[in-house]
Design an enzyme around this catalytic site. Structure first.
Site, PDB file in Angstrom:
ATOM      1  N   HIS A   1      -1.320  69.813  29.761  1.00 53.17           N
ATOM      2  CA  HIS A   1       0.119  69.866  30.025  1.00 53.17           C
ATOM      3  C   HIS A   1       0.891  68.860  29.167  1.00 53.17           C
ATOM      4  O   HIS A   1       2.045  69.098  28.842  1.00 53.17           O
ATOM      5  CB  HIS A   1       0.387  69.635  31.509  1.00 53.17           C
TER       6      HIS A   1
ATOM      7  N   SER B   1       8.037  70.719  30.481  1.00 55.31           N
ATOM      8  CA  SER B   1       7.640  71.068  31.835  1.00 55.31           C
ATOM      9  C   SER B   1       8.860  71.642  32.566  1.00 55.31           C
ATOM     10  O   SER B   1       9.408  72.651  32.114  1.00 55.31           O
ATOM     11  CB  SER B   1       7.029  69.867  32.555  1.00 55.31           C
TER      12      SER B   1
END
Length: 189
Positions: free
Chosen positions: A166, A52
């Site tokens: 994610h 991320s």
């Protein structure tokens, strides 16, 4: 595991202060230099990786220096303008990156802070991993970096995990990711 200026561990106001690619990178590289100075890290066997925002920092790092022998960019941001336009947290990402892509003629502040803008400098082998269904940092971010690295002839591997968002959650994908990561960083020996 650094928590540099701009890291979310200090709250939203601290994270959204326009430091991406600047002060936070200086904090990371200063920490690495300190570890080398203290004999904890070997300057000839440095690797960098993250997921991320950490993936963003890894992509940023290899565009700024060739000190790393291998890198992992997991669900990382390669272009802040594209993320502000397509990610689920657009206004927040525009604040971090410094601008939107539609604010008139560029270059925009986010271009200066986007790893893709420095792709021609990358020489470090990069493992790119991403979930196919990621709406936080859409898959296009990884595809953009992959295509740039291919264009510039940089050794890299691009892995897309189907059905994943994610975070990589499926057991078989997590095992694959761990094995790939271990194999990728073996080049540090």
């Amino acid at each position: 595991m650094p928590n540099p200026r701009g890291g979310q561990g200090h709250g939203h106001a601290f994270a959204a202060n326009g430091t991406v690619g600047r002060e936070e990178w200086q904090d990371v590289i200063t920490g690495i230099d300190l570890l080398i100075e203290r004999g904890i890290a070997d300057p000839d066997r440095l690797g960098i990786g993250g997921y991320s925002h950490g993936g963003y920092l890894a992509a940023w790092a290899v565009g700024q220096t060739d000190r790393f022998k291998a890198a992992l960019v997991g669900a990382g941001i390669s272009d802040w303008g594209m993320l502000a336009a397509t990610g689920e947290f657009g206004p927040f990402e525009a604040a971090l990156g410094g601008s939107h892509g539609w604010e008139g003629r560029g270059p925009h502040p986010h271009d200066e802070r986007s790893p893709i803008s420095y792709a021609s400098r990358i020489r470090t082998p990069v493992l790119i991993v991403h979930g196919a269904q990621d709406t936080n940092v859409p898959l296009g971010q990884a595809e953009f970096l992959h295509r740039a690295l291919r264009w510039f002839g940089v050794e890299h591997e691009f892995v897309v995990y189907p059905r994943e968002g994610h975070a990589i959650a499926e057991r078989n994908h997590r095992i694959d990711l761990l094995r790939r990561t271990r194999s990728w960083f073996r080049r540090l020996r």
